[in-house]
Design a protein around this motif. Structure first.
Motif, PDB file in Angstrom:
ATOM      1  N   THR A 107       0.858  -1.183   0.000  1.00 54.58           N
ATOM      2  CA  THR A 107       0.000   0.000   0.000  1.00 54.58           C
ATOM      3  C   THR A 107       0.892   1.231   0.000  1.00 54.58           C
ATOM      4  OG1 THR A 107      -1.794  -1.114   1.197  1.00 54.58           O
ATOM      5  CG2 THR A 107      -1.766   1.296   1.249  1.00 54.58           C
ATOM      6  N   VAL A 108       0.735   2.080  -1.017  1.00 53.71           N
ATOM      7  CA  VAL A 108       1.519   3.311  -1.140  1.00 53.71           C
ATOM      8  C   VAL A 108       0.520   4.464  -1.170  1.00 53.71           C
ATOM      9  CG1 VAL A 108       3.325   4.507  -2.418  1.00 53.71           C
ATOM     10  CG2 VAL A 108       3.188   2.005  -2.528  1.00 53.71           C
ATOM     11  N   ALA A 109       0.419   5.187  -0.070  1.00 57.45           N
ATOM     12  CA  ALA A 109      -0.654   6.181   0.044  1.00 57.45           C
ATOM     13  C   ALA A 109      -0.190   7.433   0.772  1.00 57.45           C
ATOM     14  CB  ALA A 109      -1.846   5.573   0.796  1.00 57.45           C
ATOM     15  N   GLU A 110      -0.663   8.570   0.288  1.00 51.14           N
ATOM     16  CA  GLU A 110      -0.459   9.869   0.921  1.00 51.14           C
ATOM     17  C   GLU A 110       1.021  10.187   1.137  1.00 51.14           C
ATOM     18  OE1 GLU A 110      -3.185   9.685   4.323  1.00 51.14           O
ATOM     19  OE2 GLU A 110      -4.587  10.874   3.136  1.00 51.14           O
ATOM     20  N   LEU A 127       4.352  -5.665 -10.282  1.00 53.32           N
ATOM     21  CA  LEU A 127       3.468  -5.041  -9.303  1.00 53.32           C
ATOM     22  C   LEU A 127       2.153  -5.812  -9.286  1.00 53.32           C
ATOM     23  CD1 LEU A 127       2.931  -2.555  -7.377  1.00 53.32           C
ATOM     24  CD2 LEU A 127       1.909  -1.444  -9.382  1.00 53.32           C
ATOM     25  N   THR A 128       1.827  -6.423  -8.146  1.00 48.98           N
ATOM     26  CA  THR A 128       0.600  -7.216  -8.051  1.00 48.98           C
ATOM     27  C   THR A 128      -0.105  -6.959  -6.725  1.00 48.98           C
ATOM     28  OG1 THR A 128       1.836  -9.106  -7.129  1.00 48.98           O
ATOM     29  CG2 THR A 128       1.482  -9.092  -9.502  1.00 48.98           C
ATOM     30  N   ASN A 129      -1.422  -7.070  -6.750  1.00 48.77           N
ATOM     31  CA  ASN A 129      -2.264  -7.033  -5.543  1.00 48.77           C
ATOM     32  C   ASN A 129      -2.000  -5.784  -4.687  1.00 48.77           C
ATOM     33  OD1 ASN A 129      -2.461  -9.705  -6.521  1.00 48.77           O
ATOM     34  ND2 ASN A 129      -2.964 -10.505  -4.512  1.00 48.77           N
ATOM     35  N   SER A 130      -1.738  -4.666  -5.318  1.00 52.85           N
ATOM     36  CA  SER A 130      -1.285  -3.494  -4.573  1.00 52.85           C
ATOM     37  C   SER A 130      -2.213  -2.293  -4.745  1.00 52.85           C
ATOM     38  CB  SER A 130       0.140  -3.117  -5.006  1.00 52.85           C
ATOM     39  OG  SER A 130       1.054  -4.135  -4.631  1.00 52.85           O
ATOM     40  N   ILE A 131      -2.111  -1.364  -3.785  1.00 48.94           N
ATOM     41  CA  ILE A 131      -2.897  -0.135  -3.800  1.00 48.94           C
ATOM     42  C   ILE A 131      -1.945   1.057  -3.851  1.00 48.94           C
ATOM     43  CG2 ILE A 131      -4.515   1.321  -2.522  1.00 48.94           C
ATOM     44  CD1 ILE A 131      -5.587  -1.234  -1.192  1.00 48.94           C
ATOM     45  N   ILE A 132      -2.152   1.934  -4.833  1.00 50.55           N
ATOM     46  CA  ILE A 132      -1.410   3.191  -4.936  1.00 50.55           C
ATOM     47  C   ILE A 132      -2.445   4.303  -4.998  1.00 50.55           C
ATOM     48  CG2 ILE A 132       0.181   4.554  -6.333  1.00 50.55           C
ATOM     49  CD1 ILE A 132       1.409   1.960  -7.344  1.00 50.55           C
ATOM     50  N   PHE A 133      -2.504   5.129  -3.960  1.00 51.12           N
ATOM     51  CA  PHE A 133      -3.632   6.050  -3.867  1.00 51.12           C
ATOM     52  C   PHE A 133      -3.259   7.333  -3.140  1.00 51.12           C
ATOM     53  CE2 PHE A 133      -7.501   7.572  -1.639  1.00 51.12           C
ATOM     54  CZ  PHE A 133      -8.295   7.829  -2.750  1.00 51.12           C
ATOM     55  N   ASP A 134      -3.762   8.456  -3.675  1.00 49.78           N
ATOM     56  CA  ASP A 134      -3.737   9.751  -3.006  1.00 49.78           C
ATOM     57  C   ASP A 134      -2.321  10.249  -2.703  1.00 49.78           C
ATOM     58  OD1 ASP A 134      -5.100  11.972  -2.154  1.00 49.78           O
ATOM     59  OD2 ASP A 134      -5.413  11.244  -0.117  1.00 49.78           O
ATOM     60  N   ASN A 152      -4.252  -4.620  -9.429  1.00 50.13           N
ATOM     61  CA  ASN A 152      -3.887  -3.458  -8.626  1.00 50.13           C
ATOM     62  C   ASN A 152      -5.018  -2.432  -8.618  1.00 50.13           C
ATOM     63  OD1 ASN A 152      -1.132  -4.374  -8.188  1.00 50.13           O
ATOM     64  ND2 ASN A 152      -0.795  -3.890 -10.349  1.00 50.13           N
ATOM     65  N   ASN A 153      -4.995  -1.575  -7.631  1.00 49.16           N
ATOM     66  CA  ASN A 153      -5.896  -0.423  -7.585  1.00 49.16           C
ATOM     67  C   ASN A 153      -5.031   0.821  -7.446  1.00 49.16           C
ATOM     68  OD1 ASN A 153      -7.994   1.346  -7.380  1.00 49.16           O
ATOM     69  ND2 ASN A 153      -8.736   0.622  -5.388  1.00 49.16           N
ATOM     70  N   SER A 154      -4.828   1.501  -8.550  1.00 45.53           N
ATOM     71  CA  SER A 154      -3.871   2.603  -8.568  1.00 45.53           C
ATOM     72  C   SER A 154      -4.522   3.897  -9.023  1.00 45.53           C
ATOM     73  CB  SER A 154      -2.701   2.272  -9.513  1.00 45.53           C
ATOM     74  OG  SER A 154      -1.828   3.380  -9.657  1.00 45.53           O
ATOM     75  N   GLN A 155      -4.062   4.997  -8.438  1.00 42.36           N
ATOM     76  CA  GLN A 155      -4.415   6.293  -8.987  1.00 42.36           C
ATOM     77  C   GLN A 155      -3.896   6.372 -10.418  1.00 42.36           C
ATOM     78  OE1 GLN A 155      -1.466   8.118  -6.019  1.00 42.36           O
ATOM     79  NE2 GLN A 155      -1.523   9.734  -7.581  1.00 42.36           N
ATOM     80  N   GLY A 169     -10.807   2.781  -8.234  1.00 43.77           N
ATOM     81  CA  GLY A 169     -11.307   3.962  -7.543  1.00 43.77           C
ATOM     82  C   GLY A 169     -10.879   3.992  -6.082  1.00 43.77           C
ATOM     83  N   ASP A 170     -11.458   4.918  -5.348  1.00 45.91           N
ATOM     84  CA  ASP A 170     -11.119   5.122  -3.935  1.00 45.91           C
ATOM     85  C   ASP A 170     -11.170   3.790  -3.180  1.00 45.91           C
ATOM     86  OD1 ASP A 170     -11.003   5.841  -1.243  1.00 45.91           O
ATOM     87  OD2 ASP A 170     -12.188   7.665  -1.552  1.00 45.91           O
ATOM     88  N   PRO A 171     -10.056   3.361  -2.546  1.00 47.17           N
ATOM     89  CA  PRO A 171     -10.071   2.087  -1.823  1.00 47.17           C
ATOM     90  C   PRO A 171     -10.857   2.135  -0.519  1.00 47.17           C
ATOM     91  CG  PRO A 171      -7.933   3.160  -1.600  1.00 47.17           C
ATOM     92  CD  PRO A 171      -8.717   3.974  -2.594  1.00 47.17           C
ATOM     93  N   LEU A 172     -11.336   3.307  -0.154  1.00 47.11           N
ATOM     94  CA  LEU A 172     -12.175   3.454   1.038  1.00 47.11           C
ATOM     95  C   LEU A 172     -11.478   2.910   2.276  1.00 47.11           C
ATOM     96  CD1 LEU A 172     -15.635   2.492  -0.503  1.00 47.11           C
ATOM     97  CD2 LEU A 172     -14.681   4.778  -0.148  1.00 47.11           C
ATOM     98  N   PHE A 173     -10.331   3.490   2.572  1.00 44.54           N
ATOM     99  CA  PHE A 173      -9.604   3.124   3.781  1.00 44.54           C
ATOM    100  C   PHE A 173     -10.410   3.502   5.024  1.00 44.54           C
ATOM    101  CE2 PHE A 173      -5.711   4.013   1.054  1.00 44.54           C
ATOM    102  CZ  PHE A 173      -5.377   2.679   0.909  1.00 44.54           C
ATOM    103  N   GLU A 174     -10.141   2.786   6.108  1.00 43.80           N
ATOM    104  CA  GLU A 174     -10.678   3.167   7.399  1.00 43.80           C
ATOM    105  C   GLU A 174      -9.616   2.959   8.470  1.00 43.80           C
ATOM    106  OE1 GLU A 174     -14.073   0.807   8.333  1.00 43.80           O
ATOM    107  OE2 GLU A 174     -12.901  -0.978   8.835  1.00 43.80           O
ATOM    108  N   THR A 175      -9.811   3.578   9.598  1.00 41.40           N
ATOM    109  CA  THR A 175      -8.902   3.439  10.728  1.00 41.40           C
ATOM    110  C   THR A 175      -9.512   2.484  11.736  1.00 41.40           C
ATOM    111  OG1 THR A 175      -8.013   5.662  10.433  1.00 41.40           O
ATOM    112  CG2 THR A 175      -7.725   4.653  12.589  1.00 41.40           C
TER     113      THR A 175
END
Length: 236
Positions: A107-110, A127-134, A152-155, A169-175
């Motif tokens: 996960t590569v974010a912010e 690159l597999t099964n990864s998130i690149i966002f924001d 992948n889910n990438s910007q 689209g937006d992976p809808l992260f939560e805390t």
């Protein structure tokens, strides 16, 4: 996470704490957290990379030489966030020529700068099964580079880049009580892939019996016990 009395158990750690972390390092030039050169082989698994700064490659930078073997980097279950300096950092992961890099379930974010920057043709990237966002700039993998990517889910990448292997689209992260960047129940990255690593960054088993795996470093609904283990040693 190790074995024996000294092993680290992620479930016993505090909020946003991990058994392996590369945090708050600085380089005046490149490679804030990791700088790999001259035939290095670097395995970065189950690791949190955050708060590192450098002009380029604030998280990871490779440099090659015609004299030595290729640099090899393997990344799996890695969370990369909040690296770089606003207006001063050009890239988060930057890979130079004669390098091979595999990124699975990261996960590569912010971050500040391009989350992935590859401008040399003498690279092999997976690159597999990864998130690149924001991130503040778009990822860029030069045409001509060997780039294998899937699930992948990438910007959106830069106009001069190859595609990133998926944009849901937006992976809808939560805390959660463990930390940030976990997937919510409605995340498009949940159960998006048909294969994945055995576990995630929280030390949970990814296989929940559905045969589907989440994108990114964390598995929503991951299990504390391997579902494939029915009997324990000494019991029949």
């Amino acid at each position: 996470y190790g074995t024996g009395a000294g092993q680290c158990n992620p479930s016993q750690l505090g909020f946003n704490e991990y058994c392996s972390a590369l945090i708050n390092n600085h380089s005046n030039e490149g490679g804030g957290a990791v700088f790999a050169i001259f035939g290095s082989v670097v395995n970065i698994k189950n690791t949190f990379i955050s708060g590192n700064t450098a002009e380029k490659g604030s998280a990871v930078l490779t440099s090659d030489s015609d004299v030595f073997d290729d640099v090899v980097i393997n990344m799996e279950n890695v969370l990369i966030t909040d690296n770089g300096i606003s207006g001063d950092s050009t890239s988060v992961i930057e890979i130079s020529g004669n390098s091979n890099i595999t990124m699975n379930s990261i996960t590569v974010a912010e971050n500040q700068g391009a989350p992935l920057l590859i401008q040399n043709f003498d690279t092999e990237v997976e690159l597999t099964n990864s998130i690149i966002f924001d991130n503040t700039a778009a990822p860029e993998v030069a045409f001509g580079s060997s780039f294998t990517r899937s699930c992948n889910n990438s910007q959106a990448p830069s106009p001069s880049s190859q595609t990133m292997g998926g944009n849901l689209g937006d992976p809808l992260f939560e805390t959660t009580s463990r930390g940030d960047y976990r997937l919510s129940d409605t995340s498009p990255s949940h159960n998006a892939c048909t294969s994945g690593p055995l576990g995630d960054l929280d030390g949970l088993f990814r296989n929940d019996g559905t045969g589907l795996y989440d994108q990114g470093a964390f598995e929503l609904g991951g299990l504390e016990v391997d579902p494939d283990i029915i009997f324990v040693d000494g019991f029949e």
